[in-house]
Write an enzyme that holds these catalytic residues in place. Structure first.
Site, PDB file in Angstrom:
ATOM      1  N   PRO A  16       7.576  11.148  -3.196  1.00 21.95           N
ATOM      2  CA  PRO A  16       8.086  10.836  -3.454  1.00 21.95           C
ATOM      3  C   PRO A  16       6.735   8.887  -3.803  1.00 21.95           C
ATOM      4  CG  PRO A  16       9.394  10.985  -2.404  1.00 21.95           C
ATOM      5  CD  PRO A  16       8.437  12.116  -1.614  1.00 21.95           C
ATOM      6  N   ASN A  17       6.483   9.051  -4.569  1.00 24.98           N
ATOM      7  CA  ASN A  17       5.844   7.934  -5.074  1.00 24.98           C
ATOM      8  C   ASN A  17       4.504   8.212  -4.819  1.00 24.98           C
ATOM      9  OD1 ASN A  17       7.527   5.938  -5.698  1.00 24.98           O
ATOM     10  ND2 ASN A  17       8.103   5.974  -3.300  1.00 24.98           N
ATOM     11  N   ARG A  24      -0.826   2.209  -7.349  1.00 26.46           N
ATOM     12  CA  ARG A  24       0.011   1.574  -6.089  1.00 26.46           C
ATOM     13  C   ARG A  24      -0.407   1.368  -5.141  1.00 26.46           C
ATOM     14  NH1 ARG A  24       3.601   5.241  -1.716  1.00 26.46           N
ATOM     15  NH2 ARG A  24       4.505   3.612  -0.532  1.00 26.46           N
ATOM     16  N   TYR A  29      -4.011   2.566  -0.565  1.00 22.92           N
ATOM     17  CA  TYR A  29      -4.150   4.235  -0.676  1.00 22.92           C
ATOM     18  C   TYR A  29      -5.268   4.470  -1.613  1.00 22.92           C
ATOM     19  CZ  TYR A  29       0.764   4.082   0.652  1.00 22.92           C
ATOM     20  OH  TYR A  29       2.114   3.966   1.883  1.00 22.92           O
ATOM     21  N   ASN A  82       1.975  16.415   1.555  1.00 24.83           N
ATOM     22  CA  ASN A  82       1.906  14.765   1.765  1.00 24.83           C
ATOM     23  C   ASN A  82       3.295  14.408   1.388  1.00 24.83           C
ATOM     24  OD1 ASN A  82       1.870  12.369   2.302  1.00 24.83           O
ATOM     25  ND2 ASN A  82       0.020  11.618   0.672  1.00 24.83           N
ATOM     26  N   ALA A  85       6.595   9.309   2.333  1.00 19.12           N
ATOM     27  CA  ALA A  85       8.084   8.316   2.952  1.00 19.12           C
ATOM     28  C   ALA A  85       9.314   9.370   4.038  1.00 19.12           C
ATOM     29  CB  ALA A  85       8.670   6.834   2.250  1.00 19.12           C
ATOM     30  N   GLU A 106      -0.252  18.578   7.246  1.00 13.43           N
ATOM     31  CA  GLU A 106       0.147  17.165   6.605  1.00 13.43           C
ATOM     32  C   GLU A 106      -1.169  16.523   6.447  1.00 13.43           C
ATOM     33  OE1 GLU A 106       3.135  13.956   7.894  1.00 13.43           O
ATOM     34  OE2 GLU A 106       4.032  16.364   8.843  1.00 13.43           O
ATOM     35  N   HIS A 108      -1.634  12.096   5.142  1.00  9.54           N
ATOM     36  CA  HIS A 108      -0.994  11.240   4.470  1.00  9.54           C
ATOM     37  C   HIS A 108      -2.478  10.242   4.240  1.00  9.54           C
ATOM     38  CE1 HIS A 108       3.070  11.040   6.298  1.00  9.54           C
ATOM     39  NE2 HIS A 108       2.316  12.715   7.196  1.00  9.54           N
ATOM     40  N   ARG A 115       0.052   1.359  10.963  1.00  3.77           N
ATOM     41  CA  ARG A 115       1.055   0.029   9.699  1.00  3.77           C
ATOM     42  C   ARG A 115       2.387  -0.098   9.823  1.00  3.77           C
ATOM     43  NH1 ARG A 115       0.938   3.352   4.428  1.00  3.77           N
ATOM     44  NH2 ARG A 115       2.248   1.025   3.519  1.00  3.77           N
TER      45      ARG A 115
END
Length: 150
Positions: A16-17, A24, A29, A82, A85, A106, A108, A115
């Site tokens: 997502p996103n 964004r 990012y 990735n 969330a 994985e 990120h 964060r």
């Protein structure tokens, strides 16, 4: 761009996103788009004689379906994921990752440990071979290089 002449491939699955990378929160990012990041990964794949499959969805079930599809395909050299969330709460995605026999890394873009506290735990991390975080878009390239050098 030239494609490798093979059926072998690395799959990159984005959650997502991640389609909004470059737009964004660029302070977190960066300004590179997902396509430009994956174009770099494709160069690594082609140099190693394999293709790259790209997939992004904002829907958890679609990600699970692709993990299962690619993860059991004998032509798949590995998966880079990735989960966005979903990494922090999707036990269903973690179960799918745990079920497949291919190596999964994985990624990120940001350092999830620096964060918000809810991002510090990845429930999917225990289901993958390795995790990279905080390297920006370069983490995808690092993951591809690792998958293809193992």
């Amino acid at each position: 761009m030239k494609f490798a002449l093979t059926t072998k491939y690395v799959a990159v699955i984005n959650g997502p996103n991640l389609n909004l990378i470059g737009k964004r929160e660029p302070e977190i990012y960066g300004h590179d788009t997902l396509d430009s990041i994956l174009d770099d990964v494709q160069k690594v794949c082609v140099a190693n004689g394999v293709n790259l499959i790209r997939f992004q969805s904002n829907h958890e079930g679609d990600l699970i379906d692709r993990v299962q599809e690619y993860g059991f395909d004998p032509d798949c050299c590995g998966i880079i994921i990735n989960p966005g969330a979903l990494a922090h709460y999707s036990y269903a995605l973690a179960d799918a990752l745990r079920a497949v026999p291919v190596r999964v890394i994985e990624v990120h873009i940001s350092n999830i440990h620096s964060r918000e506290s809810f991002r510090h735990t990845s429930v999917t991390a225990s289901a993958v071979s390795a995790m990279l975080c905080g390297f920006g878009g370069k983490g995808y390239r690092m993951a591809a290089e690792n998958l293809l050098n193992k």
